[in-house]
Design a protein around this motif. Structure first.
Motif, PDB file in Angstrom:
ATOM      1  N   SER A 122       0.831  -1.215   0.000  1.00 37.60           N
ATOM      2  CA  SER A 122       0.000   0.000   0.000  1.00 37.60           C
ATOM      3  C   SER A 122       0.858   1.254   0.000  1.00 37.60           C
ATOM      4  O   SER A 122       1.854   1.339   0.722  1.00 37.60           O
ATOM      5  CB  SER A 122      -0.920   0.005   1.222  1.00 37.60           C
TER       6      SER A 122
ATOM      7  N   TRP B  32      -2.366   5.261   2.690  1.00 38.60           N
ATOM      8  CA  TRP B  32      -3.057   4.622   3.804  1.00 38.60           C
ATOM      9  C   TRP B  32      -2.864   5.446   5.069  1.00 38.60           C
ATOM     10  O   TRP B  32      -2.028   6.332   5.136  1.00 38.60           O
ATOM     11  CB  TRP B  32      -2.524   3.207   4.032  1.00 38.60           C
TER      12      TRP B  32
ATOM     13  N   LEU C 257      -7.518   2.391   3.887  1.00 36.93           N
ATOM     14  CA  LEU C 257      -6.747   2.156   2.666  1.00 36.93           C
ATOM     15  C   LEU C 257      -7.553   2.664   1.476  1.00 36.93           C
ATOM     16  O   LEU C 257      -8.755   2.396   1.379  1.00 36.93           O
ATOM     17  CB  LEU C 257      -6.463   0.663   2.476  1.00 36.93           C
TER      18      LEU C 257
END
Length: 576
Positions: free
Chosen positions: A300, A303, A362
């Protein structure tokens, strides 16, 4: 020539004391202290962000933006020419600038009229810049003088009639170029110039020392709004806002300054000791990093992991009914009874009591953000556009009980009929459509509730990536940050309590996709090529599209913010 020497020395001393903050009272609601564009360029030129903005590839986009602003300003002739030359002129200015806003609470009506009050802009001297040239340009660009004059600090200033507020100036006062505007400028302008010699500093020292500094006296604003006397009762609403805890935020400051290769930002909120209420949910006193950090998928790039005080929500819930007494259409008992009838759950014991104290958010980097084309869109459509394409993971106090309670409410509302399930790594992932149009996925693993909002592939991937981390991450393991994140964290104190990481290239890409959905790709191509010259917003989108690869090239695409919570202060520090 010898007689000129003392005159020049005197002028130099006066220039040194020409601080634009001399016109700012300490009771202003909003104060900005910043340096001019030349100083920004000088101070940020070694940062990645500064290099990206100053890249030769950006020059055509900047030019298109300034041209679009001039084209949309409805100016003509010499005023138009001066307006177009202003950006080039201001680029050479590196002095100190003060901007102050004072509201006139005695004239506030909560009606359609503009906010009563006055604002001041004061520019301090710069030995490498001729403020007289800027004054001459402003004299042309600003609305024509009405013929009347007022006195600003002992100097006569022309009054100009703007579309909403009147303007006085620009004039030189105590070595600074000053401009004042307001709803009643002839009455309110003097408030900036009749200050006592021992007047306290209007802003904190750390705000004054930054390249850009902003201070908002939020506590004073809420208190004054609560004292406004009206026939319609809006002050009653402000009192509720205060009692809900928003009056506890006494002072908000924002600063921007260089930090090596990075641009640094600091956001602070000072609390005054009164009950924080709902603000207390979002600003808990913490002593450790968030435990959910270990569940963030390593891949990711955009986030956040943040703490909140879930138990305070349970405790503060009864207090909210006391504050909102007379506004709520039903009593606490009636609300809880209706909730029980609709969901077969008790609101406090079966819902609020199970909420934990941390969450992960996220974003799906493959999907555009929602843009509303019409204000008449249905509320559910607004929610879907605003919050879809996100994955939310919330800590709960008992995952097994939460799973049972969720199943109870879903069956009570008949949503189980269209609900589908999938087995994934020993966990059931459920999929349903809220009210038939808002798709979502959810799963509970351990004491973590994971919800995917929307039907994008990125959302589904994020839900499963979090579940994978829950199944493999050890509580004792240290979370491994990406190198670009670790580099930025090394510049900040380590005892933070919340963190947010963002990829600006992903965000800019999402914005571009969203605009493309509304206006079409052909229009964006015209914007990029410079064919569209009268739309500042399109020019801004074109500038963003050019900026994204420059940010990546200069290692300025990653932004990291960390939050600190204490009993008296909230502080967020950012490195870009």
């Amino acid at each position: 020539m010898r007689i000129l020497a003392p005159l020049l020395c005197t002028a130099a001393l006066l220039a040194q004391n020409a601080d634009p903050l001399q016109f700012v009272p300490a009771d202003c609601e909003v104060v900005i202290r910043m340096r001019g564009p030349a100083a920004w360029r000088r101070e940020f030129e070694s940062t990645g962000l500064g290099k990206a903005f100053a890249s030769p590839a950006m020059k055509p986009s900047w030019k298109r933006l300034f041209t679009a602003i001039a084209n949309s300003s409805e100016l003509s002739g010499e005023r138009r020419a001066r307006a177009e030359s202003m950006p080039q002129l201001l680029q050479a200015y590196g002095g100190e600038v003060a901007i102050a806003i004072r509201a006139d609470w005695s004239k506030l009506t909560f009606g359609p009229e503009p906010l009563p009050g006055a604002a001041l802009i004061a520019l301090g001297p710069d030995p490498d810049f001729d403020l007289n040239e800027l004054k001459a340009a402003l004299d042309v660009v600003l609305p024509p003088a009405t013929g009347s004059e007022i006195t600003l600090g002992g100097v006569s200033a022309p009054v100009r009639a703007g579309k909403v507020y009147s303007i006085a100036g620009p004039v030189f006062v105590n070595g600074c170029l000053v401009l004042v505007g307001g709803s009643d400028v002839e009455r309110d302008a003097r408030l900036f110039f009749d200050l006592p010699a021992d007047s306290p500093e209007p802003i904190a020292e750390h705000v004054q020392g930054a390249t850009f500094g902003l201070q908002i006296n939020t506590g004073a604003m809420v208190a004054r709004l609560c004292d406004v006397e009206t026939d319609t009762g809006p002050a009653q609403w402000m009192a509720m806002v205060r009692d809900l805890g928003f009056g506890s935020a006494d002072n908000v400051t924002l600063t921007l300054f260089p930090d090596g290769h990075f641009v640094a930002q600091s956001l602070g909120v000072e609390f005054n000791g009164t009950e924080r209420g709902l603000l207390g949910l979002l600003s808990p006193t913490r002593r450790q990093r968030p435990e959910l950090l270990r569940f963030v998928p390593p891949s990711s790039r955009t986030w956040s992991v943040s703490p909140f005080d879930g138990r305070k929500l349970e405790e503060y819930y009864p207090r909210m009914f006391e504050i909102l007494d007379g506004v709520m259409t039903m009593s606490r008992e009636e609300l809880e009874e209706q909730f029980l009838q609709a969901t077969k759950l008790r609101l406090v014991e079966d819902v609020l009591a199970l909420i934990g104290d941390e969450y992960i958010l996220l974003q799906d980097p493959t999907m555009p953000v929602g843009i509303l084309e019409d204000d008449s869109d249905e509320p559910l459509t607004r929610v879907q556009l605003e919050y879809s394409n996100n994955c939310l993971a919330v800590a709960v106090r008992n995952g097994e009980t939460m799973a049972k309670n969720l199943d109870t409410v879903i069956r009570a509302r008949g949503l189980h009929v269209g609900r589908k399930s999938q087995d994934y790594a020993g966990t059931k992932i459920y999929r349903l459509a809220l009210l038939g149009v808002f798709p979502l996925e959810y799963a509970i693993k351990g004491d973590l509730l994971v919800i995917g909002l929307g039907d994008g592939e990125g959302v589904r991937h994020n839900v499963r990536a979090v579940l994978d981390r829950v199944g493999t991450a050890d509580a004792e393991d240290e979370f491994e940050f990406r190198p670009e994140v670790e580099e930025r964290l090394a510049r900040m104190p380590s005892r933070w309590h919340g963190i947010e990481v963002a990829s600006m290239t992903e965000i800019i890409s999402n914005i571009t996709k969203s605009v493309e959905q509304v206006v079409g790709p052909d229009y964006l191509q015209q914007t990029a090529s410079g064919e569209v010259e009268d739309d500042p917003w399109s020019a801004m989108i074109g500038l963003f599209a050019t900026l994204a690869p420059e940010l990546a090239r200069q290692d300025a695409a990653t932004v990291v913010s960390v939050d600190y919570f204490t009993r008296t202060r909230f502080l967020s520090r950012t490195r870009w």
